[in-house]
Design a protein around this motif. Structure first.
Motif, PDB file in Angstrom:
ATOM      1  N   MET A 105      11.506  -9.929   3.891  1.00 55.00           N
ATOM      2  CA  MET A 105      10.687 -11.052   4.324  1.00 55.00           C
ATOM      3  C   MET A 105      11.573 -12.024   5.113  1.00 55.00           C
ATOM      4  N   LYS A 106      11.044 -12.542   6.166  1.00 53.46           N
ATOM      5  CA  LYS A 106      11.785 -13.506   6.966  1.00 53.46           C
ATOM      6  C   LYS A 106      11.993 -14.793   6.176  1.00 53.46           C
ATOM      7  N   ILE A 107      13.095 -15.483   6.493  1.00 50.59           N
ATOM      8  CA  ILE A 107      13.412 -16.731   5.795  1.00 50.59           C
ATOM      9  C   ILE A 107      12.301 -17.754   5.994  1.00 50.59           C
ATOM     10  N   GLN A 108      11.772 -17.860   7.212  1.00 52.08           N
ATOM     11  CA  GLN A 108      10.700 -18.819   7.460  1.00 52.08           C
ATOM     12  C   GLN A 108       9.499 -18.538   6.559  1.00 52.08           C
ATOM     13  N   ASN A 109       9.124 -17.278   6.420  1.00 58.07           N
ATOM     14  CA  ASN A 109       7.988 -16.916   5.564  1.00 58.07           C
ATOM     15  C   ASN A 109       8.278 -17.250   4.104  1.00 58.07           C
ATOM     16  N   THR A 110       9.514 -17.035   3.678  1.00 57.12           N
ATOM     17  CA  THR A 110       9.902 -17.345   2.305  1.00 57.12           C
ATOM     18  C   THR A 110       9.813 -18.842   2.051  1.00 57.12           C
ATOM     19  N   ILE A 111      10.310 -19.645   2.992  1.00 62.94           N
ATOM     20  CA  ILE A 111      10.236 -21.101   2.859  1.00 62.94           C
ATOM     21  C   ILE A 111       8.787 -21.547   2.738  1.00 62.94           C
ATOM     22  N   GLU A 112       7.934 -21.043   3.615  1.00 62.61           N
ATOM     23  CA  GLU A 112       6.511 -21.408   3.576  1.00 62.61           C
ATOM     24  C   GLU A 112       5.880 -21.032   2.243  1.00 62.61           C
ATOM     25  N   SER A 160      17.867 -15.983  15.239  1.00 56.44           N
ATOM     26  CA  SER A 160      18.437 -16.531  14.005  1.00 56.44           C
ATOM     27  C   SER A 160      17.379 -17.311  13.238  1.00 56.44           C
ATOM     28  N   GLU A 161      17.602 -17.446  11.955  1.00 55.43           N
ATOM     29  CA  GLU A 161      16.759 -18.276  11.091  1.00 55.43           C
ATOM     30  C   GLU A 161      17.687 -19.165  10.274  1.00 55.43           C
ATOM     31  N   THR A 162      18.257 -20.157  10.945  1.00 54.99           N
ATOM     32  CA  THR A 162      19.247 -21.015  10.315  1.00 54.99           C
ATOM     33  C   THR A 162      18.890 -22.492  10.349  1.00 54.99           C
ATOM     34  N   HIS A 163      18.046 -22.908  11.263  1.00 56.64           N
ATOM     35  CA  HIS A 163      17.694 -24.319  11.439  1.00 56.64           C
ATOM     36  C   HIS A 163      16.175 -24.461  11.367  1.00 56.64           C
ATOM     37  N   PHE A 164      15.692 -25.268  10.424  1.00 52.27           N
ATOM     38  CA  PHE A 164      14.256 -25.413  10.232  1.00 52.27           C
ATOM     39  C   PHE A 164      13.846 -26.877  10.156  1.00 52.27           C
ATOM     40  N   LYS A 165      12.619 -27.111  10.560  1.00 52.01           N
ATOM     41  CA  LYS A 165      11.982 -28.423  10.433  1.00 52.01           C
ATOM     42  C   LYS A 165      10.748 -28.230   9.553  1.00 52.01           C
ATOM     43  N   VAL A 166      10.655 -29.020   8.493  1.00 54.80           N
ATOM     44  CA  VAL A 166       9.514 -28.955   7.585  1.00 54.80           C
ATOM     45  C   VAL A 166       8.772 -30.283   7.653  1.00 54.80           C
ATOM     46  N   THR A 167       7.485 -30.189   7.947  1.00 56.53           N
ATOM     47  CA  THR A 167       6.599 -31.345   7.880  1.00 56.53           C
ATOM     48  C   THR A 167       5.591 -31.041   6.782  1.00 56.53           C
ATOM     49  N   MET A 168       5.531 -31.919   5.792  1.00 54.32           N
ATOM     50  CA  MET A 168       4.622 -31.675   4.675  1.00 54.32           C
ATOM     51  C   MET A 168       3.971 -32.977   4.242  1.00 54.32           C
ATOM     52  N   VAL A 169       2.670 -32.876   3.953  1.00 53.93           N
ATOM     53  CA  VAL A 169       1.904 -33.996   3.426  1.00 53.93           C
ATOM     54  C   VAL A 169       1.383 -33.562   2.056  1.00 53.93           C
ATOM     55  N   SER A 170       1.738 -34.334   1.037  1.00 54.04           N
ATOM     56  CA  SER A 170       1.336 -33.971  -0.317  1.00 54.04           C
ATOM     57  C   SER A 170       1.134 -35.207  -1.178  1.00 54.04           C
TER      58      SER A 170
END
Length: 123
Positions: free
Chosen positions: A1-8, A35-45
């Motif tokens: 599984m891709k890192i992005q998918n795992t994070i989500e 690469s999958e090393t730099h991510f931006k997460v926007t979350m409303v909770s």
């Protein structure tokens, strides 16, 4: 599984988020293609209501500890975490990520410029 998918998947499971966006921003940095090393997460909770920024970030780091600690894993994680009220007050927009200067590339350019200036060389 891709890192992005795992994070989500991990963030969806851990938080009751009305908005969750995970963007791979690795292409904006000095890393190999795909690469999958730099991510931006926007979350409303609602979990963030009354919670300080540090506590919000710590909660995310705890959920993503494996991805943050593994060799070759996530190197940078930009977090934009909002309560529903804060999201509305922001105009429903997270800040854009700044352009990367390439870390070592910028450092070597600055060092070369400093060396030229110290030696009286002008370009």
């Amino acid at each position: 599984m891709k890192i992005q998918n795992t994070i989500e998947a991990k963030l969806k499971e851990a938080f009751d988020a009305s908005i969750l966006e995970v963007e791979n921003e690795s292409h904006m940095h000095s890393v190999p293609p795909d690469s999958e090393t730099h991510f931006k997460v926007t979350m409303v909770s609602p979990a963030f209501v009354g919670q300080m920024k540090v506590k919000r970030h710590q909660a995310i780091y705890k959920v993503l500890s494996e991805e943050l600690e593994m060799a070759g894993g996530v190197h940078a994680l930009a977090l934009h975490l909002y309560s529903p009220e804060e999201w509305e007050a922001s105009g429903r927009v997270a800040p854009a990520s700044p352009n990367c200067l390439g870390g070592s590339k910028a450092d070597s350019q600055a060092a070369a410029s400093d060396a030229q200036n110290q030696n009286g060389v002008r370009s």
